[in-house]
Design a protein around this motif. Sequence first.
Motif, PDB file in Angstrom:
ATOM      1  N   THR A   1      15.355  -2.960   4.054  1.00 38.70           N
ATOM      2  CA  THR A   1      14.170  -3.470   5.020  1.00 38.70           C
ATOM      3  C   THR A   1      12.895  -3.058   4.818  1.00 38.70           C
ATOM      4  O   THR A   1      12.745  -2.032   4.053  1.00 38.70           O
ATOM      5  N   ILE A   2      11.958  -3.903   5.230  1.00 28.55           N
ATOM      6  CA  ILE A   2      10.553  -3.353   4.984  1.00 28.55           C
ATOM      7  C   ILE A   2       9.955  -3.571   6.352  1.00 28.55           C
ATOM      8  O   ILE A   2      10.004  -5.156   6.967  1.00 28.55           O
ATOM      9  N   VAL A   3       9.723  -2.668   6.923  1.00 28.54           N
ATOM     10  CA  VAL A   3       9.001  -2.689   8.494  1.00 28.54           C
ATOM     11  C   VAL A   3       7.842  -2.055   8.407  1.00 28.54           C
ATOM     12  O   VAL A   3       7.565  -0.839   8.047  1.00 28.54           O
TER      13      VAL A   3
ATOM     14  N   GLU B   1       9.677   0.527   3.236  1.00 28.84           N
ATOM     15  CA  GLU B   1      10.810   0.161   2.793  1.00 28.84           C
ATOM     16  C   GLU B   1      11.873   1.378   2.804  1.00 28.84           C
ATOM     17  O   GLU B   1      11.821   2.539   2.782  1.00 28.84           O
ATOM     18  N   GLN B   2      13.164   0.849   3.370  1.00 29.36           N
ATOM     19  CA  GLN B   2      14.313   1.740   3.787  1.00 29.36           C
ATOM     20  C   GLN B   2      15.570   1.021   3.319  1.00 29.36           C
ATOM     21  O   GLN B   2      15.691  -0.329   3.416  1.00 29.36           O
ATOM     22  N   PRO B   3      16.522   1.468   2.619  1.00 24.68           N
ATOM     23  CA  PRO B   3      17.861   1.078   2.192  1.00 24.68           C
ATOM     24  C   PRO B   3      18.614   0.869   3.665  1.00 24.68           C
ATOM     25  O   PRO B   3      18.371   1.700   4.672  1.00 24.68           O
TER      26      PRO B   3
ATOM     27  N   THR C   1      10.899  -7.776   7.433  1.00 23.50           N
ATOM     28  CA  THR C   1      11.911  -8.205   6.456  1.00 23.50           C
ATOM     29  C   THR C   1      12.939  -7.837   6.017  1.00 23.50           C
ATOM     30  O   THR C   1      13.233  -6.711   6.253  1.00 23.50           O
ATOM     31  N   ILE C   2      14.252  -8.371   5.391  1.00 25.91           N
ATOM     32  CA  ILE C   2      15.226  -7.716   4.963  1.00 25.91           C
ATOM     33  C   ILE C   2      15.662  -8.320   3.802  1.00 25.91           C
ATOM     34  O   ILE C   2      15.450  -9.529   3.526  1.00 25.91           O
ATOM     35  N   LEU C   3      15.850  -7.555   2.644  1.00 23.65           N
ATOM     36  CA  LEU C   3      16.009  -8.213   1.386  1.00 23.65           C
ATOM     37  C   LEU C   3      17.602  -7.767   1.104  1.00 23.65           C
ATOM     38  O   LEU C   3      18.032  -6.658   1.303  1.00 23.65           O
ATOM     39  N   ALA C   4      18.370  -8.607   0.748  1.00 27.63           N
ATOM     40  CA  ALA C   4      19.790  -8.596   0.646  1.00 27.63           C
ATOM     41  C   ALA C   4      20.057  -8.259  -1.016  1.00 27.63           C
ATOM     42  O   ALA C   4      19.986  -9.082  -1.820  1.00 27.63           O
TER      43      ALA C   4
END
Lengths: 436, 436
Positions: free
Chosen positions: B384-386, B390-392, B408-411
């Motif tokens: 996620t980026i909040v 960025e955090q896993p 956002t969230i990156l899969a």
Amino acid sequence: MNIVLLSGGSGKRLWPLSNDVRSKQFIKIFKTVDGEYESMVQRVYRQIRSVDTKASVTIATSKTQVSAIYNQLGTSVGICVEPCRRDTFPAIALAAAWLHDVKKVSPKEVVVICPVDPFVEEDYFEAIERLGEIAESGEANLVLMGIEPTYPSEKYGYVIPKDGALVSRVSTFKEKPDLKTAQKYIDQGALWNGGVFAFKLKYLLDKAHELIDFADYWELYSKYDTLTKISFDYAVVEKESNIQVMRFSGQWKDLGTWNTLTEAMEEPNVGNVLLNEKCENVHVINELDVPVLCMGLKDVVVSASPEGILVSDKEQSSYIKPYVDSIDQQIMFAEKSWGSFRVIDIEDESMTIKVTLNAGRSMNYHSHERRHEVWTVISGKGRTIVDGIEQPVKAGDVIELPVGCRHTILADTEIKLIEVQLGHEISVHDKQKHSL
Amino acid sequence: MNIVLLSGGSGKRLWPLSNDVRSKQFIKIFKTVDGEYESMVQRVYRQIRSVDTKASVTIATSKTQVSAIYNQLGTSVGICVEPCRRDTFPAIALAAAWLHDVKKVSPKEVVVICPVDPFVEEDYFEAIERLGEIAESGEANLVLMGIEPTYPSEKYGYVIPKDGALVSRVSTFKEKPDLKTAQKYIDQGALWNGGVFAFKLKYLLDKAHELIDFADYWELYSKYDTLTKISFDYAVVEKESNIQVMRFSGQWKDLGTWNTLTEAMEEPNVGNVLLNEKCENVHVINELDVPVLCMGLKDVVVSASPEGILVSDKEQSSYIKPYVDSIDQQIMFAEKSWGSFRVIDIEDESMTIKVTLNAGRSMNYHSHERRHEVWTVISGKGRTIVDGIEQPVKAGDVIELPVGCRHTILADTEIKLIEVQLGHEISVHDKQKHSL
């Protein structure tokens, strides 16, 4: 007068609205004068109250129905809980012992046993009052209600009265006949056995002690699972020689199948439903939030619930049971003592449910060995207790509950929350209760 | 050869599977040899590839379909995006300019325009190859495919050829006729206009410049919303004197209504469906997780999706549109460039959705002014980026996203999550995009 309503088991013949955990008597499909919908049990209870405001009503039922009864009738109704299912004679014996030992009803008082699910008008309960008065007079040990048959049905037992008087001695009983025999009985003046029995409490207590070895209600309750399954008709009625029957010719419908249930509905549709003008004799009961659109159907019932969707020709709907038995479906909705839950998503290693807690209620204090949970409160106010620590909660709060943590929630107002369960083996059985 | 597939607008005639955001060409109902289900667009694309592995395929469509096309066909397919809907002549002109200016296709090359939704076999695409060869020969400016009529339909335009040869000059065109007139046309040897047109790219570019003032693809794209809505038939075909038509007598079905769609289904049921043996000519498409049970129905289609439930007599189903128009239903399921979402619960001040992100995809970086969100990841891994950090994230993680926070969230793998939206005015329009 004491009225005992027998609230029968769960059944699948009205799937998807009834199933292993929801019984037909709790489905809200009857529109009342104020535009709300009530269930069979609510309708019957309201009718009894309106005919005899002083009647003492007890509902004899199984543990699984207690939450639904309290939710629908309030907590002041008397409930005699059967620890397990043992047919109608043990159920009536237990109710009799409960009335005597718990409610301290005098053995001289009259008790009327009545099924919870006939679709009737108030004249039926006026007839039940009259039945109680006849039992009170003591002319016979048992007084039954005989329903004037409207067609030669194969579904009912028949009572043959000695004569055509309003109240008559019973000549004999006949089991469910075939069509031709049913017609013959009717030609002889037979009545349907409506499952209503009036007697003095002493009569039934004596019968119970004669057939079962027990001292009082508490002993009977504790040995209930050892009792033989036997119907009241078989154990008592068919062996009794001193019986009267009173005729009843008012409305009486047995709403056991979709076919008969839909006939009793005031309006063709319940819920979010759209029918085009080419539909004829179509009934739709939609418990889902999304619309049901029907076009050009004839003699069809459609029912949609969180458990599934039925689309059936009305006549065919009476053959539903084996098909529903073959469906291996997770329970998707249930009423609980504290409110209700609905499953809204299922994945391999997660399940998401929507939980509604009624104001003033709380879950058991419990933990899970194999799953952790995340609660997001979507409305209402209350308190959580997690591993002994109490915290206020409101809409928007998130509570994380790791594996093994002890937790509960207490609803100050009605609370709704989304619960995400996460784990490898999610099961309703993974629940350990703790004391607070 | 260049094939341009026209992927038409969303439609409601196959509700609840098609609606404002889902088009019929993306419904997966055709069983393939390997037991999987494919959509119309997947079927047509597979057929083209199997007939001509070298064909260059472009899909001309609107912005709203791009995600669904990439999800179903992969990202290597060419897409010419219409910025808004402007009927078939502007769409074909835009595709021609795109082929010339973006794909650098020579003006001498042949282009075949073809609808994306006929239900055909491979011989149809062999005929399209032949059509391309005829256009290549340059005998006529335009070559059409004429479908041999199987009945006097009122739904199609008719092409009257000069003679009965396989390839013939066109004598005249006729608009959709009434039944009697249709029969008269057929008696005169008329063919259905199948909406397939072959031409050299230069021909169409010249026509486009003649009718629209534009320099190149980019200018045409930027002024697209100012173009007049006009069909290719009306703007070009009916004004062209030098046209050939080639007969096609293979299978060709227009699957525009439930009635015709279910005729093309290999199997009566898709999804969790149970029919009793008294059902006759019944088709059920169930996209929900819960079962649909049908009993004693005849000539009925049942379709259940997250949007709603249709139960219709097959013939009546062709009159569905006004009823669906009258349903004011929130969109419950949609495909997005990054995956899909499904609404699973709606309350006054909350909405709960299940989000699936495809591996390697991410949402836009965005924020909301009027709602906060809680994500519970139920499967997969990503980041996620909040607010820039960025955090896993993995299954079981909870991310709280207050009002205004950018996220956002990156899969990294496919990710599924439950998103609870909380606020007074929850709306899809409350979304502000930001750059990372």
